[in-house]
Design an enzyme around this catalytic site. Structure first.
Site, PDB file in Angstrom:
ATOM      1  N   HIS A   1      38.994  31.498  33.636  1.00 30.03           N
ATOM      2  CA  HIS A   1      40.107  31.697  34.551  1.00 30.03           C
ATOM      3  C   HIS A   1      40.026  30.819  35.769  1.00 30.03           C
ATOM      4  CE1 HIS A   1      43.651  33.165  36.437  1.00 30.03           C
ATOM      5  NE2 HIS A   1      42.887  33.886  37.608  1.00 30.03           N
TER       6      HIS A   1
ATOM      7  N   HIS B   1      44.364  26.503  43.583  1.00 35.03           N
ATOM      8  CA  HIS B   1      45.308  27.941  43.604  1.00 35.03           C
ATOM      9  C   HIS B   1      46.354  27.844  44.431  1.00 35.03           C
ATOM     10  CE1 HIS B   1      44.927  32.457  42.708  1.00 35.03           C
ATOM     11  NE2 HIS B   1      45.895  31.937  41.951  1.00 35.03           N
TER      12      HIS B   1
END
Length: 707
Positions: A305, A350
């Site tokens: 992830h 992110h």
């Protein structure tokens, strides 16, 4: 090999220069660049550094901690500083586990090449050391550490200090008696050979001697028949045990006469139990051993992830190093979050956080270089695409231009689109990257929103993938566990950590594997029990990143529900006896006088009904050879899904117990009988020679005798 290192230290020109010390620039960030002196120590195993040549006093790293040496051109950080420092003068020391890389810049190309050649030489030599050579090297290092006055002899006072370094606090009278027994020269000191005898006395394995004598009629040797009995009765080696006994005697009996007579001495018996053949992990499960020709949906797939992050989810560093580390661990599904970047170039980070940004094309270049170094099997590229139409076209261009023939962009020859290909079929195409996004490049994997299991069954194809947050997946497991199993037998799914995990913590992947979820994405930069379980599952099958699911999780008509498991067989009992520990490391190496009080916790993971843990008492002040001799019983409904984790901790009366080491493995890969468990660090790197000695077996009811 250890003696070869000592010889090279006096003959190899690179190592001789490294022992003199070199001033180099240590580079941590684009702005942190400081001059330091680095020097290879006389043991040939450690490098120290300091601000001045005369003040080199800080250990920097051990050669055994180094994985490889990279050229400056391959350093992400040094490439950013190419206008300041020529890349040819830089190099990177890559460590095992999650330890950050060390980037150094020498004053000349020649100095950089000296250190690169010398370090790589030592790394290669250490990697080829066998158990005895590693032990010899460790004893040499200990002797040098204890010999403070450098007279090549050890006094009893120095020996007492050494005991603390070796992680054991011993009664002074008993320690002195062992010291006197080893002092055959009666000089009140020990030379290096006498020190070896002192060490052997300290680490005497009385529990193994007792086990040996239980099977030996004359208490001196095991005959071939006696050894066969031991292998059958205790080690559960029922297949071809006679042939196996002969092989093991030839392999581990040190005496040539013993090998000729086909007998095993105490030393040979100990060597066998301490070897790979005596390890708890079944060596038959280390290479590719599973059927790799089934559809992709029939496999657990090692998945990451936010692969680009090295730290937390809010302000952590993004780096291509995250991809290199994940791929090195056998990861076969990496995530790339793409956003519009400056100058028309998509960036990876992110989104809507303070995490740093890296170029999408740099990520692809890294994947092109490292995708198939640890596993030949297909790599899945999970694109979380937030780019505008213009930059999506740039992404598609980079994917094709950089990955080239590695990228799977058309269906494979004679492979129908309504049949999910197998890992082996994709392998036969020698290197494949699958990209489930950017519609023109989608072939076998297409993202599809999840509405319900009925909707997926009626409307989606086998190549459609749905993603679930961990909380959504947990709810579905509780509410419709069997439907989830059937869904995952037909299609691929991906589970990802909650957005609330801003610290990059992990969930337990086991509960998602229980319903057959293939891609359970982990924050691989974060150590802990969850990553230990993940690493433990994927340690098998050649580290390929693909593990075949149990048969009842591959059947689209399966009736299995992990919340209400119905075992095909009578529930079994796993018996685990924790016997002893060997050469456990210190929790804090900076505190010479601190000795651990070790205990062992045995944790079982699987379906909820099987998940439980039990713990030994602690042994006070003994990290070198603690003895527990405690037995635990675990009832198991579904052994095919069970994972066993051994955790060694340092007991504390005032705070949480400190982690020492762990080892995790699937029940299906476990060898029963008397076995050693090789301990790993928090980062999953070897703590050799640290281990624990255990006995395990399976029984059908609780009415049983202890081993």
């Amino acid at each position: 090999m250890a003696s070869q290192i000592q010889k090279l230290l006096t003959t190899n020109q690179d190592l001789l220069l490294m022992q003199k010390g070199t001033m180099m620039r240590k580079v941590r960030t684009k702005s942190w660049k400081k001059l330091r002196y680095f020097r290879l120590q006389d043991d040939g195993m450690t490098v120290w550094h300091g601000r001045h040549l005369e003040s080199i006093s800080k250990p920097t790293f051990s050669i055994s901690d180094v994985e490889r040496i990279r050229k400056g051109q391959d350093s992400e950080l040094l490439r950013y500083l190419v206008e300041e420092f020529p890349l040819e003068q830089g190099f990177t020391i890559v460590f095992n586990g999650r330890r950050p890389n060390l980037d150094l810049v020498a004053n000349s190309v020649e100095e950089a090449q000296t250190w690169m050649r010398g370090l790589q030489l030592l790394v290669d030599l250490v990697a080829r050391m066998n158990y005895q050579e590693q032990l010899d090297q460790m004893l040499r290092e200990w002797f040098q550490q204890a010999d403070r006055n450098q007279d090549s002899r050890m006094s009893f006072r120095e020996a007492q200090r050494l005991l603390l370094l070796m992680n054991v606090e011993m009664d002074e009278e008993y320690a002195f008696s062992l010291f006197q027994e080893a002092d055959v020269s009666q000089s009140n000191t020990l030379d290096s050979e006498e020190f070896v005898q002192f060490y052997k006395a300290l680490t005497k394995r009385t529990e193994i001697e007792e086990l040996f004598e239980n099977f030996s009629s004359d208490k001196q040797k095991l005959t071939l028949l006696e050894f066969v009995d031991f292998l059958r009765e205790e080690q559960k080696e029922s297949d071809h045990s006679s042939d196996l006994a002969l092989k093991l005697i030839d392999r581990y009996e040190p005496s040539e006469n013993g090998r000729l007579l086909r007998v095993l001495s105490k030393d040979g018996f100990l060597s066998y139990l301490c070897s790979a053949d005596g390890n708890i992990f079944n060596p038959d499960c280390l290479p590719i051993y599973q059927d790799m020709t089934q559809p992709l949906s029939h496999y657990y797939i090692n998945s990451s992830h936010n692969t680009y992050l090295l730290g937390d989810q809010f302000c952590g560093q993004s780096s291509v190093e995250g991809y290199i580390r994940a791929l090195k661990r056998g990861c076969r599904c990496v995530e790339v979050d793409t956003w519009d970047g400056p100058d028309g170039e998509p960036v990876v980070y992110h989104g809507r956080t303070l995490t740093s940004r890296i170029l999408f094309k740099d990520v692809l270049a890294t994947l092109a270089q490292y995708a198939f170094q640890s596993s030949d099997y297909p790599l899945i590229l999970s694109l979380d695409n937030h780019c505008t139409w213009e930059q999506q076209k740039t992404m598609a261009h980079h994917l094709i231009a950089i990955l080239g023939e590695q990228l799977l962009s058309t269906t494979l020859e004679e492979q129908l689109i309504d049949i999910m290909p197998s890992p082996e079929f994709l392998l036969q195409s020698s290197t494949t990257i699958l990209c489930p996004d950017l519609s023109a490049l989608v072939v076998y994997l297409r993202t599809a929103p999840f509405c319900s299991f009925t909707h997926s069954k009626e409307n989606y194809h086998i190549y459609d993938i749905s993603s679930f947050s961990e909380s959504k997946a947990k709810n579905l497991i509780r509410e419709a566990g069997n439907e989830f199993v059937q869904h995952n037998a037909r299609q691929l799914c991906r589970v990802y950590p909650s957005g609330l995990r801003t610290d990059s913590s992990n969930y337990n992947p086991q509960e998602h594997w229980n319903v057959g979820c293939q891609m359970v994405a982990m924050n691989m930069q974060t150590a802990g029990s969850a990553m230990d379980i993940c690493d433990g599952l994927f340690r098998q099958n050649g580290g390929s990143g693909y593990v075949l699911k149990p048969e009842f999780l591959r059947d689209t008509q399966s009736s299995f529900n992990p919340m209400k498991p119905v075992s095909l067989y009578k529930a079994q009992i796993l018996v685990v006896q924790v016997i002893s520990g060997q050469r456990l490391p210190k929790v804090d190496k900076t505190k010479e006088t601190t000795v651990v009080d070790p205990l062992v916790r045995v944790e079982l993971y699987g379906v909820p009904e099987d998940t439980k843990q039990q713990e030994t008492s602690y042994v006070e002040n003994n990290g070198i050879n603690p003895y527990w001799g405690e037995t635990f019983y675990f009832q198991i409904q579904v052994p095919e899904l069970a994972m066993l984790r051994f955790v060694v901790k340092d007991y504390s009366r005032t705070s949480r117990n400190n982690f020492i080491g762990q080892y995790t493995l699937p029940w299906t890969c476990m060898k029963h009988g008397y076995r050693h468990v090789s301990l790993l660090s928090k980062d999953g790197t070897s703590l050799h020679p640290a281990s624990i000695f255990v006995y395990t077996c399976m029984q059908e009811d609780l009415d049983m005798d202890e081993p």
